[in-house]
Enzyme design. Structure first.
Site, PDB file in Angstrom:
ATOM      1  N   PRO A 123       0.839  -1.188   0.058  1.00 26.52           N
ATOM      2  CA  PRO A 123      -0.228   0.031   0.102  1.00 26.52           C
ATOM      3  C   PRO A 123       0.810   1.350   0.088  1.00 26.52           C
ATOM      4  CG  PRO A 123       0.073  -0.935   2.280  1.00 26.52           C
ATOM      5  CD  PRO A 123       0.617  -1.870   1.288  1.00 26.52           C
ATOM      6  N   CYS A 124       1.474   1.395  -1.199  1.00 26.78           N
ATOM      7  CA  CYS A 124       2.159   2.732  -1.093  1.00 26.78           C
ATOM      8  C   CYS A 124       1.274   3.987  -1.193  1.00 26.78           C
ATOM      9  CB  CYS A 124       3.047   2.791  -2.484  1.00 26.78           C
ATOM     10  SG  CYS A 124       2.482   2.431  -3.855  1.00 26.78           S
ATOM     11  N   HIS A 125       0.059   3.809  -1.497  1.00 27.96           N
ATOM     12  CA  HIS A 125      -0.837   5.041  -1.491  1.00 27.96           C
ATOM     13  C   HIS A 125      -0.970   5.468   0.024  1.00 27.96           C
ATOM     14  CE1 HIS A 125      -3.326   1.272  -0.897  1.00 27.96           C
ATOM     15  NE2 HIS A 125      -4.191   1.922  -0.210  1.00 27.96           N
TER      16      HIS A 125
END
Length: 164
Positions: A123-125
């Site tokens: 989950p780089c978001h």
């Protein structure tokens, strides 16, 4: 090893899932005009597609998939730490640098975040600026905002995401 491909239409665009015999190798957005060349699914891509559908429906908050990370040791360390950011929460680049015990590597954390090949699942978001503002996202800022709002909706949080 064989390579497998599957596609999924989502509220934020088409996603291409690639895998080998054992693990997911990439999940990325197919931009408008990108063509589906072929689909060659296997058990891994089918499972990934199923879990992504559950995520977009608000029924999945944690992915349970085998992942094959392709990058430097530093990048892999960052990506593994991103997996620890809970659904509906965010962390800053500086916080990630501290968690991997390399406080001065804030920019390098940003670089590793940008090289993440397994969007949404890693989950780089969920990584934001130290001031709480949204920062770059390879899939487009509108997608990052959509993903964070989606997670806020299904975790009962307000849009201003809670830091973990």
């Amino acid at each position: 090893m064989n390579n497998y491909v599957s596609y999924l239409q989502t509220p934020i665009g088409q996603i291409k899932i690639t895998a080998n015999d054992k693990a997911v190798t990439s999940v990325h957005f197919v931009e408008k005009g990108g063509k589906i060349k072929f689909e060659k699914p296997n058990t891994v891509t089918r499972q990934c597609k199923k879990q992504l559908k559950e995520y977009f429906a608000g029924r999945r908050k944690k992915f349970e998939l085998p992942l094959e990370l392709d990058g430097t040791e530093f990048q892999k360390q960052v990506w593994k730490e991103l997996l620890n950011i809970p659904f509906g929460k965010t962390a800053s680049y500086g916080e990630i640098a501290k968690r991997i015990k390399n406080e001065k590597a804030v920019r390098a954390v940003g670089g590793a975040n940008n090289k993440n090949k397994i969007a949404i699942i890693i989950p780089c978001h969920r990584v934001i600026g130290a001031d709480g503002k949204l920062t770059g996202y390879a899939g487009g800022m509108w997608r990052k905002e959509w993903l964070l709002k989606h997670e806020a909706e299904y975790s009962g949080k307000e849009m201003r995401m809670e830091m973990f």
